[in-house]
Each structure stands twice: as C-alpha cells, then as structure tokens.
Design an enzyme around this catalytic site. Structure first.
Site, PDB file in Angstrom:
ATOM      1  N   LYS A 115       9.271   6.179  45.711  1.00 20.38           N
ATOM      2  CA  LYS A 115       9.430   7.504  46.628  1.00 20.38           C
ATOM      3  C   LYS A 115       9.276   8.637  46.363  1.00 20.38           C
ATOM      4  O   LYS A 115       8.676   9.544  46.897  1.00 20.38           O
ATOM      5  CB  LYS A 115      10.704   7.098  47.372  1.00 20.38           C
ATOM      6  CG  LYS A 115      10.827   5.913  48.228  1.00 20.38           C
ATOM      7  CD  LYS A 115      11.520   5.903  49.757  1.00 20.38           C
ATOM      8  CE  LYS A 115      11.104   4.891  50.614  1.00 20.38           C
ATOM      9  NZ  LYS A 115      12.265   4.771  51.733  1.00 20.38           N
ATOM     10  N   LYS A 197       3.670  -3.736  49.663  1.00 24.02           N
ATOM     11  CA  LYS A 197       4.799  -3.755  50.572  1.00 24.02           C
ATOM     12  C   LYS A 197       4.276  -3.240  51.992  1.00 24.02           C
ATOM     13  O   LYS A 197       3.989  -2.088  52.156  1.00 24.02           O
ATOM     14  CB  LYS A 197       6.254  -3.424  50.284  1.00 24.02           C
ATOM     15  CG  LYS A 197       7.313  -3.764  51.155  1.00 24.02           C
ATOM     16  CD  LYS A 197       8.679  -3.346  50.610  1.00 24.02           C
ATOM     17  CE  LYS A 197       8.782  -1.643  51.140  1.00 24.02           C
ATOM     18  NZ  LYS A 197      10.201  -1.522  51.495  1.00 24.02           N
ATOM     19  N   LYS A 200       7.316   0.975  57.071  1.00 26.25           N
ATOM     20  CA  LYS A 200       7.181   1.572  58.518  1.00 26.25           C
ATOM     21  C   LYS A 200       6.842   3.161  58.202  1.00 26.25           C
ATOM     22  O   LYS A 200       6.094   3.429  59.039  1.00 26.25           O
ATOM     23  CB  LYS A 200       8.417   1.512  59.117  1.00 26.25           C
ATOM     24  CG  LYS A 200       9.856   2.004  58.239  1.00 26.25           C
ATOM     25  CD  LYS A 200      10.751   1.938  59.501  1.00 26.25           C
ATOM     26  CE  LYS A 200      11.944   1.027  58.973  1.00 26.25           C
ATOM     27  NZ  LYS A 200      12.589   1.505  57.703  1.00 26.25           N
TER      28      LYS A 200
HETATM   29  N1  AQP Z   1       7.561  -5.684  53.727  1.00 24.41           N
HETATM   30  C1  AQP Z   1       8.870  -6.318  53.971  1.00 24.41           C
HETATM   31  N2  AQP Z   1       9.004  -7.760  53.973  1.00 24.41           N
HETATM   32  C2  AQP Z   1      10.079  -8.175  53.991  1.00 24.41           C
HETATM   33  N3  AQP Z   1      11.220  -7.518  54.209  1.00 24.41           N
HETATM   34  C3  AQP Z   1      11.226  -6.053  54.134  1.00 24.41           C
HETATM   35  N4  AQP Z   1      12.094  -4.929  54.386  1.00 24.41           N
HETATM   36  C4  AQP Z   1      11.544  -4.074  54.402  1.00 24.41           C
HETATM   37  N5  AQP Z   1      10.001  -4.223  54.346  1.00 24.41           N
HETATM   38  C5  AQP Z   1       9.855  -5.371  54.104  1.00 24.41           C
HETATM   39  C6  AQP Z   1      13.557  -5.282  54.629  1.00 24.41           C
HETATM   40  O1  AQP Z   1      13.925  -4.699  55.721  1.00 24.41           O
HETATM   41  C7  AQP Z   1      15.239  -4.067  55.715  1.00 24.41           C
HETATM   42  C8  AQP Z   1      15.163  -2.784  56.247  1.00 24.41           C
HETATM   43  O2  AQP Z   1      14.689  -1.867  55.444  1.00 24.41           O
HETATM   44  P1  AQP Z   1      15.038  -0.183  55.324  1.00 24.41           P
HETATM   45  O3  AQP Z   1      14.542   0.393  56.610  1.00 24.41           O
HETATM   46  O4  AQP Z   1      16.291  -0.105  55.010  1.00 24.41           O
HETATM   47  O5  AQP Z   1      14.003   0.378  54.215  1.00 24.41           O
HETATM   48  P2  AQP Z   1      13.011  -0.143  53.437  1.00 24.41           P
HETATM   49  O6  AQP Z   1      13.260  -1.205  52.598  1.00 24.41           O
HETATM   50  O7  AQP Z   1      12.550   1.117  52.567  1.00 24.41           O
HETATM   51  O8  AQP Z   1      11.740  -0.443  54.466  1.00 24.41           O
HETATM   52  P3  AQP Z   1      10.603   0.375  54.908  1.00 24.41           P
HETATM   53  O9  AQP Z   1       9.963  -0.299  55.996  1.00 24.41           O
HETATM   54  O10 AQP Z   1       9.499   0.257  53.463  1.00 24.41           O
HETATM   55  O11 AQP Z   1      10.867   1.637  55.304  1.00 24.41           O
HETATM   56  P4  AQP Z   1      10.519   3.102  54.882  1.00 24.41           P
HETATM   57  O12 AQP Z   1       8.951   3.035  54.790  1.00 24.41           O
HETATM   58  O13 AQP Z   1      11.110   4.078  55.446  1.00 24.41           O
HETATM   59  O14 AQP Z   1      10.784   3.208  53.422  1.00 24.41           O
HETATM   60  C9  AQP Z   1      15.374  -4.093  54.037  1.00 24.41           C
HETATM   61  O15 AQP Z   1      16.293  -5.515  54.346  1.00 24.41           O
HETATM   62  C10 AQP Z   1      14.430  -4.577  53.572  1.00 24.41           C
HETATM   63  O16 AQP Z   1      14.340  -5.429  52.246  1.00 24.41           O
END
Ligand code: AQP
Length: 335
Positions: A115, A197, A200
């Site tokens: 990040k 990965k 979102k």
């Molecule tokens: N691509 C993925 N595959 C499987 N699990 C995933 N998780 C996120 N992306 C994947 C799981 O979703 C949960 C919530 O995630 P989060 O919102 O707390 O943060 P994150 O992991 O940083 O998710 P994002 O989508 O990548 O969000 P942004 O883009 O805002 O940083 C967690 O259990 C995570 O493991």
C-alpha cells in the site's frame, strides 16, 4: 455469548464495492459458522481511512456493506454485527498494543509495503499501524478463530505474537487466535493480471468483479479475462494462473471440487469456461443483490441492527480493555 463455544471474529473494510474475492475468501465462509460458534462480524471503517476516502462515499459504503452481510446470510439474531468506530475500545486497545509492537516488525508487513507503493503520496502512520488495530479488533473479543483470505494471514500472525507478548510480559490476558483460511478460493486474483490479488480498490474495472455488478458486466469481464497461450483447462497456479483462477471462482460459487471441475471442463475451450464461470457467478449473485437492495433501502432497520450490535460488542470489548488497563498499571476511574 455461550460458555464453551469458540469465538469467531472477522471484518471487511467499506473501501468500495466488495469483490467476489472478498466474498469467496471471507464473507461466504462466515455464514455457516454462525450455527456452531459465537460470531462477531464488523464493518471495519477505521481501517478504511488509512487510505484517503470521500466521507459521503464511506458512509454509503458502510451501510451497503452491512446490508450485503445480511443479504449473504449473516443474521443479527445469531451474530453480533457492528461498525468498528462505534466501539471506542478498538482505538484504546490499539494504543496499548502499540507500545509492545516493534517498528521493525511493522515495517516488514507485506500489505504496508504494497500500500505504501500504491499510495506513495500518503504513507501515513495509520497505514503502518493497520495491523495493530486489526490485532485489537481480534483480541478484544478473545477470538479463537479468524476467518480471512490468504492476504491477511500475516496480520493474524502479528495478532498472535502481540497476544503472546502481552500475556508473557504481564499475565495471561488474551486468547491467542488461530487463522482460518478457506480450502477453496483463499486468494482470487485479478482478471487482468492473474498473478496479483483481486482488490476492490483496483482502478482497472475489468480486473474486478464486484458483488454489485449486473449480468452484462459480469459476462463482459469474464469474456475479457486473461488466460494463457495453450488450450488445456486444469489447475496449475504456477504455469496457468489465469485458468486456475477461473476454475477457483467456479468451484467457489458452485461448491464443485477442484478435481470435478477439471473433469467437467476436460476437452472444452476457454470460451466455454469463461461463459460457464460467468453463469455460476450471476446465478449466485442475483438473489443476494435483490436482498441487499431491499435491506439497503431500509436505513432505520440497519441503524437499529448497528445500535444493538454495538451495545453487545461494547460489553465484551470493555471487559477485555478494563483487564488490560489493570494489568499495565492504569488506576481505575472512580464510578
Ligand atoms: N482476492 C481475494 N481473494 C480472497 N480473499 C480476499 N480478501 C480480500 N481480497 C481477497 C479477503 O477479504 C477480507 C476483507 O478484506 P479487507 O476489505 O479487510 O481488505 P483487503 O484484504 O485489503 O481487501 P481488498 O479487496 O484488497 O481491499 P482494498 O483494495 O481496499 O485494500 C479479508 O479476509 C481478506 O483476506
């Protein structure tokens, strides 16, 4: 909370439209856990401001995510559903845990490094402290198990380390949590770069399928998904990351095993695979989307759910926080 039942804690950030990665890696696995465990599920809004947010969008995303939780099957009667910022103990425990977390270990966190690269103009202290806040989320509720996708494993390990460090420096206080990684679809990857990965916050719309996408968008995005040069459909995450990702999504949404999926698609072309994956996603999402829309329109109900959830969560969290304050030597406030 029932005596003897294991406690589950997890959460998702309201940072945008939830992806099918978030759903398969975390949310979907929480639903069945409600029958067996004491479950606490949070919308972690305090985490989300470590990256710049538009306040009005953050408010909308928070309600939308709560409605999505319930549309997917989380029940406020069975689980505690609440918003992180409604329970001040999360921030308060973070301060105490900050004093036993080392700068060196925080610097090594993969998500912080990723990040920091993505948001080079805003490497704030909160971004670095994110894992300590997450440790507080988990430890406040004495959680035994934390169901997350693979990307969050390192953060749960930090929560374990901080719990053990606190327990040995003072005296046993925290349950040391375990991580639960789903056997299927623990890491869904980007449709445009299958080695990264699915996130979102990815600015490339075609890389991400969200829980809110309509039929046409889902079909189009899978049609454009990156595969590879040969024609064989099988799991091989090293050599065929794109095809393996499509198969994982198919297994995640249909409940078919990896072996059965390989057999089903043996001899078929990528075009058919993409169309069938899209169909499985559309079929699963349609009823969820309908229910999410209905719930999101009833703000008074959502607010009532959050009020009750915060009251229940706060009772548990404050018990742990009081214990922690006592152990570190803070004098209790006279009542
Ligand atoms: N691509 C993925 N595959 C499987 N699990 C995933 N998780 C996120 N992306 C994947 C799981 O979703 C949960 C919530 O995630 P989060 O919102 O707390 O943060 P994150 O992991 O940083 O998710 P994002 O989508 O990548 O969000 P942004 O883009 O805002 O940083 C967690 O259990 C995570 O493991």
């Amino acid at each position: 909370m029932e005596q003897g039942k294991k406690v589950i804690f997890s959460g998702i950030q309201p940072t945008g439209k939830i992806t099918i990665g978030n759903y398969l890696g975390s949310l979907k696995n929480w639903i069945g856990m409600q029958e067996e465990f004491d479950c606490i599920f949070c919308v972690v809004d305090m985490h989300s401001i470590t990256v710049t947010q538009v306040p009005s969008e953050l408010r909308k995303n928070t309600f939308d995510l709560l409605a999505l939780y319930m549309a997917c099957g989380l029940s406020p009667e069975k689980s505690i559903l609440f918003v992180q910022s409604h329970v001040p103990a999360h921030a308060e425990l973070t301060w105490v845990l900050n004093t036993i977390a080392y700068v060196g270990e925080m610097n090594r966190m993969t998500q912080f490094k990723d990040k920091s690269r993505k948001h080079a103009d805003n490497i704030n202290m909160g971004l670095m402290d994110y894992p300590v806040l997450m440790a507080s989320d988990i430890l406040l509720y004495q959680a035994d198990l934390v169901p997350v996708g693979v990307d969050q494993k390192q953060h749960v390990e930090l929560a374990r380390n901080l719990a053990q460090r606190f327990n040995s420096r003072y005296s046993p206080t925290f349950v040391v949590p375990d991580c639960y990684i789903p056997p299927v679809a623990a890491k869904i990857t980007s449709l445009q770069d299958p080695t990264a990965k699915m996130s979102k916050s990815d600015p490339n719309e075609n890389a991400v399928v969200t829980m809110f996408d309509d039929k046409d968008a889902i079909t189009r995005k899978f049609k454009r998904a990156v595969t590879d040069s040969d024609t064989e459909i099988r799991f091989d995450r090293e050599k065929k990351p794109g095809v393996s990702n499509l198969l994982s999504i198919y297994c995640g949404f249909t409940g078919v095993t990896e072996k059965a999926a390989e057999e089903e698609f043996a001899g078929k072309g990528y075009g058919e695979l993409k169309a069938r994956v899209a169909e499985s996603v559309i079929a699963a999402l349609e009823p969820i989307q309908r229910e999410q829309k209905r719930l999101a329109a009833d703000k008074a109900y959502l607010e009532a759910v959050l009020k009750t959830g915060a009251e229940k969560a706060e009772r548990i969290a404050n018990r742990t926080l009081e214990k922690v304050y006592r152990k570190v030597g803070f004098i209790p406030r006279a009542r």
